[in-house]
Design a protein around this motif. Sequence first.
Motif, PDB file in Angstrom:
ATOM      1  N   TRP A  51       0.833  -1.198   0.000  1.00  0.00           N
ATOM      2  CA  TRP A  51       0.000   0.000   0.000  1.00  0.00           C
ATOM      3  C   TRP A  51       0.863   1.240   0.000  1.00  0.00           C
ATOM      4  N   SER A  70      -3.873  -2.941  -9.168  1.00  0.00           N
ATOM      5  CA  SER A  70      -2.767  -3.381  -8.308  1.00  0.00           C
ATOM      6  C   SER A  70      -2.488  -4.865  -8.497  1.00  0.00           C
ATOM      7  N   LEU A  91      -1.360  -0.378  -3.535  1.00  0.00           N
ATOM      8  CA  LEU A  91      -2.737   0.100  -3.468  1.00  0.00           C
ATOM      9  C   LEU A  91      -2.763   1.429  -2.703  1.00  0.00           C
ATOM     10  N   VAL A 116      -4.030   4.039  -0.209  1.00  0.00           N
ATOM     11  CA  VAL A 116      -4.927   4.084   0.951  1.00  0.00           C
ATOM     12  C   VAL A 116      -4.981   5.525   1.448  1.00  0.00           C
ATOM     13  N   PHE A 156      -5.364  -0.574   4.574  1.00  0.00           N
ATOM     14  CA  PHE A 156      -5.023  -1.545   3.525  1.00  0.00           C
ATOM     15  C   PHE A 156      -5.662  -2.897   3.824  1.00  0.00           C
ATOM     16  N   SER A 203      -8.557  -4.454   1.485  1.00  0.00           N
ATOM     17  CA  SER A 203      -8.352  -5.759   0.837  1.00  0.00           C
ATOM     18  C   SER A 203      -9.418  -6.759   1.273  1.00  0.00           C
TER      19      SER A 203
END
Length: 173
Positions: A32, A52, A59, A61, A82, A86
């Motif tokens: 992240w 991603s 990713l 965040v 994160f 997820s």
Amino acid sequence: MNINQYQEARLNLSMFVTDMAHKRAHELGFSWVPAVDAPATYRELMTVFADSVQTRSALPVYSLYCDLSIFKNAETNMALRFWHDSLHIQTGLTFSLPDEHELALEHLRIMEVEGIKKHSMEWEMLRIDLLGQNYLRAMCKKFPDNQERFVRRCLEIGFDEGVLEEVRLLNAA
């Protein structure tokens, strides 16, 4: 509430959340990155998450409002985000209030599977943080201004009383 126990639980919860985020990052093959323009809707999260997965890029965040959390630092709060994001994708649970509630329960279930005892201070802190914020969002369309104070007050005076106190504070602002 003993302040030393609270601080110890805060550190334990921070380590647990960081471990879960790193474990999830290892499973997914990407990590992240802090971002002020992170996905704000479930549809956006699905799109960015898919990117991603495809590119193995971190990713994004949300990086704002992390300083006054129950965790030892802002980085740990972003690790929770994160892990949380997820889990949204893994479970198919959206950003709706009922789905957020169910996702909070999933976090707590995972804690128990990972060895954190139900109703331990660490478990209660995360329960208050996740479920309490969902209740506040439902009642007054806001999150607490100070997550750490909100969680601490709920531990001191009780969950229901702490939520009501925070609703009154938020509505007065």
